[in-house]
Scaffold this motif. Structure first.
Motif, PDB file in Angstrom:
ATOM      1  N   GLU A  24       7.452  66.628 -46.531  1.00  6.52           N
ATOM      2  CA  GLU A  24       7.645  66.055 -47.859  1.00  6.52           C
ATOM      3  C   GLU A  24       8.557  64.832 -47.763  1.00  6.52           C
ATOM      4  O   GLU A  24       9.657  64.925 -47.224  1.00  6.52           O
ATOM      5  N   PRO A  25       8.117  63.670 -48.267  1.00  4.69           N
ATOM      6  CA  PRO A  25       8.981  62.485 -48.219  1.00  4.69           C
ATOM      7  C   PRO A  25      10.178  62.633 -49.140  1.00  4.69           C
ATOM      8  O   PRO A  25      10.072  63.161 -50.248  1.00  4.69           O
ATOM      9  N   GLY A  26      11.326  62.180 -48.669  1.00  2.00           N
ATOM     10  CA  GLY A  26      12.519  62.155 -49.489  1.00  2.00           C
ATOM     11  C   GLY A  26      12.728  60.776 -50.086  1.00  2.00           C
ATOM     12  O   GLY A  26      11.838  59.912 -50.037  1.00  2.00           O
ATOM     13  N   ASP A  27      13.898  60.560 -50.662  1.00  2.00           N
ATOM     14  CA  ASP A  27      14.213  59.254 -51.240  1.00  2.00           C
ATOM     15  C   ASP A  27      14.132  58.179 -50.162  1.00  2.00           C
ATOM     16  O   ASP A  27      14.691  58.330 -49.068  1.00  2.00           O
ATOM     17  N   ILE A  32       2.351  59.399 -45.053  1.00  2.00           N
ATOM     18  CA  ILE A  32       1.236  58.704 -44.408  1.00  2.00           C
ATOM     19  C   ILE A  32       0.202  59.731 -43.975  1.00  2.00           C
ATOM     20  O   ILE A  32       0.526  60.710 -43.297  1.00  2.00           O
ATOM     21  N   GLU A  33      -1.038  59.480 -44.389  1.00  3.22           N
ATOM     22  CA  GLU A  33      -2.177  60.232 -43.857  1.00  3.22           C
ATOM     23  C   GLU A  33      -2.536  59.566 -42.536  1.00  3.22           C
ATOM     24  O   GLU A  33      -3.013  58.426 -42.506  1.00  3.22           O
ATOM     25  N   VAL A  34      -2.277  60.244 -41.429  1.00  2.00           N
ATOM     26  CA  VAL A  34      -2.325  59.609 -40.116  1.00  2.00           C
ATOM     27  C   VAL A  34      -3.765  59.449 -39.637  1.00  2.00           C
ATOM     28  O   VAL A  34      -4.501  60.428 -39.495  1.00  2.00           O
ATOM     29  N   THR A  69      -1.132  55.357 -47.145  1.00  2.00           N
ATOM     30  CA  THR A  69      -0.183  55.981 -48.053  1.00  2.00           C
ATOM     31  C   THR A  69      -0.953  56.613 -49.212  1.00  2.00           C
ATOM     32  O   THR A  69      -2.141  56.329 -49.401  1.00  2.00           O
ATOM     33  N   PRO A  70      -0.299  57.470 -50.016  1.00  2.00           N
ATOM     34  CA  PRO A  70      -1.011  58.090 -51.143  1.00  2.00           C
ATOM     35  C   PRO A  70      -1.621  57.088 -52.119  1.00  2.00           C
ATOM     36  O   PRO A  70      -2.614  57.392 -52.779  1.00  2.00           O
ATOM     37  N   ASP A  71      -1.058  55.876 -52.193  1.00  2.00           N
ATOM     38  CA  ASP A  71      -1.626  54.868 -53.099  1.00  2.00           C
ATOM     39  C   ASP A  71      -2.666  53.978 -52.413  1.00  2.00           C
ATOM     40  O   ASP A  71      -3.090  52.961 -52.961  1.00  2.00           O
ATOM     41  N   TRP A  91      10.408  56.055 -43.114  1.00  2.00           N
ATOM     42  CA  TRP A  91      11.298  55.300 -43.987  1.00  2.00           C
ATOM     43  C   TRP A  91      10.604  54.019 -44.418  1.00  2.00           C
ATOM     44  O   TRP A  91       9.946  53.355 -43.609  1.00  2.00           O
ATOM     45  N   GLU A  92      10.732  53.662 -45.666  1.00  2.00           N
ATOM     46  CA  GLU A  92      10.081  52.467 -46.196  1.00  2.00           C
ATOM     47  C   GLU A  92      10.407  51.198 -45.400  1.00  2.00           C
ATOM     48  O   GLU A  92       9.506  50.404 -45.119  1.00  2.00           O
TER      49      GLU A  92
END
Length: 317
Positions: A24-27, A32-34, A69-71, A91-92
Motif C-alpha cells: 500500500e502506498p503511503g504519503d 505501480i502495476e509492474v 500507475t493507477p491513473d 517514492w514520487e
C-alpha cells in the motif's frame, strides 16, 4: 499478488515465488502495476546480505520497475526494494515518466544502470575529450551504456573488457576501439598493451580483486579509477597512499543511492539518456527477459557470466 520473496540469506536458491499482500502506498508514494522489473548484479549480493545497505528479512528484492500507475501513466521508478513482484510502490521523486518511443525494458535499462554509467563518467570520472577510458564488464548493463557514452563524449580511446569473444564483439559494435579478455592473468599488462603501451586515464571498475589491482597500476598521472561494484566478491589489496602520490592517481567510489537523495541528479541523467535513446544515438541493450518464477535462474545466469545487457523479469509470465 505474485512476488519473489527471500526468507533466508543465501545464493540464488533463496529466491522463492510467494503469494503476498499488495503493498500500500503511503504519503508521497505511488503504486505501480509492474510490467517489467530490472535485475542488477547488486541483487545477487543482497540475497547474501552482502550489499552496501544491510537487508532485513523477509524481503522482496528489486531496485527498479517499469509499469503503470493507477491513473494510467507509464513510469519507471527506482525502488527501495519490492520490484520482483506484480505490484510495487515507489517514492514520487524517484518515479519518472517514460517518454513515447521508449519501451519498458529500455526504461529499466536506463533508470539505474544508465544513470550509473552517466554519473560514472561525468560526475565521478570527470571525463574530458581525448582521454582513454577502460570499461570493465563492457557487455553488461552498465558497461554497454558506458562504452557508448564515453565515445559520444569524445573519449580518445575506449578499451572494453569482457569474458567471451561474443561479448567482446558486442562491445566493439557499440563503439569500443579494442576489447580484451577480462580473465587476463596480468590485467595491467593487458590494459597497457590495448592502449599501445601507454597508461590510461579512466577505468570504470566493478570486479574487485586482481582486476582492481591491475587497473590501478595501469593508470597514468592524474588518472582516475572509479569503483562501483565488487562482482568477484574478492577484496583488492590495500591501497598504499604512496602509490597515489607517486603518479597523482585517484581512486573514487560511486554508489547511485547518493544521487537518489538529490533527485535532480537523476533527472539530469535520465533526460539526456532518454533523448539519446529516442534519437537513436544511444542503444540500451536489453538482454534476456525471464518469467517471474525464473528469478533464481536469472541470478544463476548472471553470476555465471552467461548474460549480456539488461536482464528483466516479467511478472505477468
Amino acid at each position: 499478488m505474485r512476488a519473489i520473496q527471500i526468507t533466508e540469506f543465501g545464493g540464488p536458491e533463496v529466491l522463492t515465488l510467494a503469494d503476498l499482500p499488495e503493498p500500500e502506498p503511503g504519503d508521497g508514494q505511488v503504486a505501480i502495476e509492474v510490467a517489467r522489473a530490472g535485475i542488477n548484479f547488486a541483487d545477487t549480493h543482497q540475497t547474501e546480505n552482502a550489499y552496501l545497505a544491510p537487508a532485513k528479512l523477509p524481503l522482496v528484492p528489486g531496485g527498479e520497475a517499469a509499469g503503470r500507475t493507477p491513473d494510467g501513466r507509464r513510469v519507471v521508478a527506482l525502488l527501495a526494494g519490492g520490484g520482483y513482484a506484480e505490484r510495487a510502490v515507489a517514492w514520487e521523486p524517484l518515479t519518472f515518466p517514460i517518454p513515447d518511443g521508449i519501451d519498458d525494458g529500455q526504461a529499466c535499462a536506463l533508470v539505474l544502470q544508465g544513470a550509473t554509467a552517466w554519473h560514472l563518467l561525468r560526475t565521478a570520472g570527470h571525463l574530458t575529450a581525448g582521454e582513454t577510458v577502460v570499461v570493465h564488464a563492457a557487455a553488461g548493463g552498465v558497461g554497454t551504456l558506458a562504452v557508448q557514452l564515453a565515445k559520444a563524449w569524445g573519449a580518445g580511446r575506449v578499451i572494453a573488457t569482457a569474458s567471451t569473444e561474443d561479448k567482446r564483439a558486442l562491445a566493439c559494435e557499440l563503439g569500443a576501439d579494442v576489447a580484451i579478455d577480462s580473465r587476463a592473468e596480468d590485467m595491467k599488462a593487458a590494459i597497457e598493451a590495448a592502449n599501445e603501451g601507454r597508461k590510461v586515464d579512466i577505468v570504470l571498475e566493478m570486479a574487485g580483486g586482481s582486476v582492481f589491482d591491475g587497473s590501478l597500476a595501469a593508470l597514468a598521472p592524474f588518472g582516475r579509477l572509479v569503483i562501483y561494484g565488487l562482482a568477484s566478491r574478492e577484496a583488492p589489496a590495500p591501497v598504499d597512499p604512496r602509490m597515489l602520490l607517486r603518479r597523482s592517481r585517484a581512486v573514487i567510489g560511486f554508489w547511485l543511492a547518493h544521487c537518489m537523495r538529490q533527485p535532480r541528479m537523476l533527472t539530469a541523467a535520465l533526460d539526456d539518456l532518454f533523448a539519446r535513446t529516442r534519437d537513436g544515438t544511444l542503444r540500451p541493450v536489453v538482454g534476456a527477459t525471464y518469467p517471474l518464477s525464473a528469478a533464481r535462474q536469472a541470478h544463476e545466469d548472471l553470476r555465471a557470466r552467461r548474460t549480456t545487457g539488461k536482464l528483466l523479469l516479467d511478472p505477468g509470465a
